[in-house]
Design a protein around this motif. Structure first.
Motif, PDB file in Angstrom:
ATOM      1  N   THR A 200       0.819  -1.204   0.000  1.00 54.84           N
ATOM      2  CA  THR A 200       0.000   0.000   0.000  1.00 54.84           C
ATOM      3  C   THR A 200       0.855   1.257   0.000  1.00 54.84           C
ATOM      4  O   THR A 200       1.991   1.257   0.463  1.00 54.84           O
ATOM      5  CB  THR A 200      -0.916   0.047   1.239  1.00 54.84           C
ATOM      6  OG1 THR A 200      -0.105   0.119   2.424  1.00 54.84           O
ATOM      7  CG2 THR A 200      -1.784  -1.194   1.315  1.00 54.84           C
ATOM      8  N   MET A 201       0.273   2.330  -0.523  1.00 53.20           N
ATOM      9  CA  MET A 201       0.918   3.640  -0.523  1.00 53.20           C
ATOM     10  C   MET A 201      -0.162   4.691  -0.298  1.00 53.20           C
ATOM     11  O   MET A 201      -0.987   4.950  -1.184  1.00 53.20           O
ATOM     12  CB  MET A 201       1.630   3.898  -1.854  1.00 53.20           C
ATOM     13  CG  MET A 201       2.307   5.246  -1.949  1.00 53.20           C
ATOM     14  SD  MET A 201       3.698   5.392  -0.820  1.00 53.20           S
ATOM     15  CE  MET A 201       4.410   6.937  -1.363  1.00 53.20           C
ATOM     16  N   ALA A 202      -0.206   5.259   0.922  1.00 53.16           N
ATOM     17  CA  ALA A 202      -1.144   6.341   1.212  1.00 53.16           C
ATOM     18  C   ALA A 202      -0.523   7.648   0.737  1.00 53.16           C
ATOM     19  O   ALA A 202       0.518   8.067   1.243  1.00 53.16           O
ATOM     20  CB  ALA A 202      -1.436   6.388   2.711  1.00 53.16           C
ATOM     21  N   ILE A 203      -1.142   8.292  -0.227  1.00 48.66           N
ATOM     22  CA  ILE A 203      -0.537   9.464  -0.850  1.00 48.66           C
ATOM     23  C   ILE A 203      -1.631  10.386  -1.372  1.00 48.66           C
ATOM     24  O   ILE A 203      -2.710   9.918  -1.783  1.00 48.66           O
ATOM     25  CB  ILE A 203       0.406   9.023  -1.999  1.00 48.66           C
ATOM     26  CG1 ILE A 203       1.202  10.196  -2.554  1.00 48.66           C
ATOM     27  CG2 ILE A 203      -0.357   8.312  -3.094  1.00 48.66           C
ATOM     28  CD1 ILE A 203       2.275   9.762  -3.540  1.00 48.66           C
ATOM     29  N   VAL A 204      -1.391  11.682  -1.358  1.00 50.82           N
ATOM     30  CA  VAL A 204      -2.372  12.643  -1.848  1.00 50.82           C
ATOM     31  C   VAL A 204      -1.722  13.549  -2.892  1.00 50.82           C
ATOM     32  O   VAL A 204      -0.505  13.676  -2.958  1.00 50.82           O
ATOM     33  CB  VAL A 204      -2.943  13.509  -0.698  1.00 50.82           C
ATOM     34  CG1 VAL A 204      -3.704  12.654   0.283  1.00 50.82           C
ATOM     35  CG2 VAL A 204      -1.828  14.272   0.011  1.00 50.82           C
ATOM     36  N   GLY A 205      -2.559  14.164  -3.709  1.00 50.98           N
ATOM     37  CA  GLY A 205      -2.048  15.072  -4.737  1.00 50.98           C
ATOM     38  C   GLY A 205      -2.056  14.417  -6.105  1.00 50.98           C
ATOM     39  O   GLY A 205      -1.655  13.259  -6.256  1.00 50.98           O
ATOM     40  N   GLU A 206      -2.508  15.146  -7.106  1.00 47.28           N
ATOM     41  CA  GLU A 206      -2.644  14.585  -8.453  1.00 47.28           C
ATOM     42  C   GLU A 206      -1.323  14.084  -9.024  1.00 47.28           C
ATOM     43  O   GLU A 206      -1.230  12.936  -9.491  1.00 47.28           O
ATOM     44  CB  GLU A 206      -3.243  15.641  -9.386  1.00 47.28           C
ATOM     45  CG  GLU A 206      -3.480  15.131 -10.793  1.00 47.28           C
ATOM     46  CD  GLU A 206      -4.104  16.178 -11.699  1.00 47.28           C
ATOM     47  OE1 GLU A 206      -3.970  16.064 -12.938  1.00 47.28           O
ATOM     48  OE2 GLU A 206      -4.727  17.122 -11.167  1.00 47.28           O
ATOM     49  N   GLU A 207      -0.297  14.902  -8.992  1.00 47.64           N
ATOM     50  CA  GLU A 207       0.981  14.502  -9.579  1.00 47.64           C
ATOM     51  C   GLU A 207       1.645  13.350  -8.818  1.00 47.64           C
ATOM     52  O   GLU A 207       2.125  12.399  -9.437  1.00 47.64           O
ATOM     53  CB  GLU A 207       1.924  15.699  -9.663  1.00 47.64           C
ATOM     54  CG  GLU A 207       1.531  16.722 -10.720  1.00 47.64           C
ATOM     55  CD  GLU A 207       1.521  16.145 -12.128  1.00 47.64           C
ATOM     56  OE1 GLU A 207       2.275  15.178 -12.377  1.00 47.64           O
ATOM     57  OE2 GLU A 207       0.768  16.643 -12.970  1.00 47.64           O
ATOM     58  N   PRO A 208       1.708  13.407  -7.466  1.00 46.66           N
ATOM     59  CA  PRO A 208       2.299  12.273  -6.738  1.00 46.66           C
ATOM     60  C   PRO A 208       1.578  10.952  -6.999  1.00 46.66           C
ATOM     61  O   PRO A 208       2.215   9.902  -7.149  1.00 46.66           O
ATOM     62  CB  PRO A 208       2.188  12.701  -5.274  1.00 46.66           C
ATOM     63  CG  PRO A 208       2.190  14.186  -5.311  1.00 46.66           C
ATOM     64  CD  PRO A 208       1.418  14.536  -6.546  1.00 46.66           C
ATOM     65  N   ILE A 209       0.247  10.998  -7.054  1.00 49.41           N
ATOM     66  CA  ILE A 209      -0.504   9.762  -7.311  1.00 49.41           C
ATOM     67  C   ILE A 209      -0.244   9.268  -8.733  1.00 49.41           C
ATOM     68  O   ILE A 209      -0.054   8.066  -8.968  1.00 49.41           O
ATOM     69  CB  ILE A 209      -2.013   9.975  -7.086  1.00 49.41           C
ATOM     70  CG1 ILE A 209      -2.291  10.218  -5.602  1.00 49.41           C
ATOM     71  CG2 ILE A 209      -2.809   8.760  -7.565  1.00 49.41           C
ATOM     72  CD1 ILE A 209      -3.744  10.552  -5.293  1.00 49.41           C
ATOM     73  N   ALA A 210      -0.207  10.202  -9.697  1.00 49.34           N
ATOM     74  CA  ALA A 210       0.063   9.811 -11.084  1.00 49.34           C
ATOM     75  C   ALA A 210       1.429   9.160 -11.218  1.00 49.34           C
ATOM     76  O   ALA A 210       1.587   8.136 -11.914  1.00 49.34           O
ATOM     77  CB  ALA A 210      -0.027  11.040 -12.000  1.00 49.34           C
ATOM     78  N   GLU A 211       2.431   9.696 -10.533  1.00 47.71           N
ATOM     79  CA  GLU A 211       3.766   9.111 -10.578  1.00 47.71           C
ATOM     80  C   GLU A 211       3.778   7.737  -9.914  1.00 47.71           C
ATOM     81  O   GLU A 211       4.471   6.821 -10.378  1.00 47.71           O
ATOM     82  CB  GLU A 211       4.772  10.045  -9.909  1.00 47.71           C
ATOM     83  CG  GLU A 211       5.157  11.243 -10.753  1.00 47.71           C
ATOM     84  CD  GLU A 211       5.696  10.839 -12.112  1.00 47.71           C
ATOM     85  OE1 GLU A 211       6.652  10.046 -12.172  1.00 47.71           O
ATOM     86  OE2 GLU A 211       5.145  11.308 -13.134  1.00 47.71           O
TER      87      GLU A 211
END
Length: 242
Positions: free
Chosen positions: A144-155
């Motif tokens: 799992t990877m808890a992450i927010v933000g359009e660019e970070p999630i896209a990467e």
């Protein structure tokens, strides 16, 4: 309208369903510990080639003491002891161990990316279902990877295609679109990795192979989708919402 099924996804998914998570595609795995230097990996590869072996996975990193650790998985006919003794002769080698392949131990990987609460719920369902499969001899792991933000999630989505043994991605969030949707399309078309999306706002649902409302159910379905034993087939229900 659901996206079409790319050729890479169709081919890769059928291969994943056909093969058991613990099937030994590599005949041999070695852990090589050495003093790090330029040309070390090349020297290891030359020994493997001389033994008529084919490296199908290699990973190398430095530890806290500066030593280089390299995992080499090899398709080869000879026994591991002979190859190990040849690699031990390489300059700067400290230790060589015959070990178990990552596929044998960790198997196929479910990757869950998105917001913390949704990720936790998806992971809960995936872990519970993986436990049911693994206790019967499969090997399915959940990352799992808890992450927010359009660019970070896209990467993060794009990086899934470079992860060893990654079999399926679940996107868990409340709003995803834009470059994330573009990354999902790339992941499916270039790497052949299917994507399950939670029901959420944004365009990412239109790019996913399956949309599931309940996060726990999404985790369960992700494991079932990549299980060799399970009859659940993602291609047969592609584009549906649950």
């Amino acid at each position: 309208m659901a996206p079409s099924i790319p050729k890479a996804l169709d081919t890769r998914y059928r291969w994943i369903k056909q093969h058991s998570a613990v099937e030994e595609l590599s005949r041999l795995a070695l852990e090589v510990i050495a003093k790090d230097r330029i040309g070390l990996i090349a020297d290891i590869a030359r020994v493997v080639v001389a033994a008529r072996g084919n490296i199908d996975y290699i990973q190398s990193w430095q530890e806290h003491d500066g030593a280089s650790h390299t995992i080499v998985q090899i398709d080869i006919d000879q026994d591991g002891a002979s190859l190990r003794s040849e690699i031990e002769k390489i300059d700067s080698i400290l230790e060589v161990h015959i070990t178990t392949t990552f596929r044998k131990v960790w198997g196929k990987r479910v990757i869950v990316v998105g917001g913390g609460a949704q990720v936790a719920a998806v992971a809960s369902g995936a872990i519970a279902e993986a436990d049911r499969h693994n206790i019967r001899g499969e090997a399915i792991s959940v990352d799992t990877m808890a992450i927010v933000g359009e660019e970070p999630i896209a990467e993060a989505v794009r990086a899934v295609g470079r992860l060893h043994r990654a079999a399926i991605l679940v996107l868990a969030g409340s709003l995803m679109g834009g470059t994330i949707t573009e990354a999902v399309a790339e992941l499916r078309e270039h790497y052949g990795i299917p994507v399950i999306s939670l029901k959420m706002a944004g365009s990412v649902m239109e790019a996913a192979d399956l949309v599931v409302t309940d996060p726990i159910e999404a985790g369960v379905m992700a494991v079932m989708a990549i299980s060799n034993v399970g009859k659940f087939n993602l291609l047969q229900i592609h584009g549906q919402q649950f």
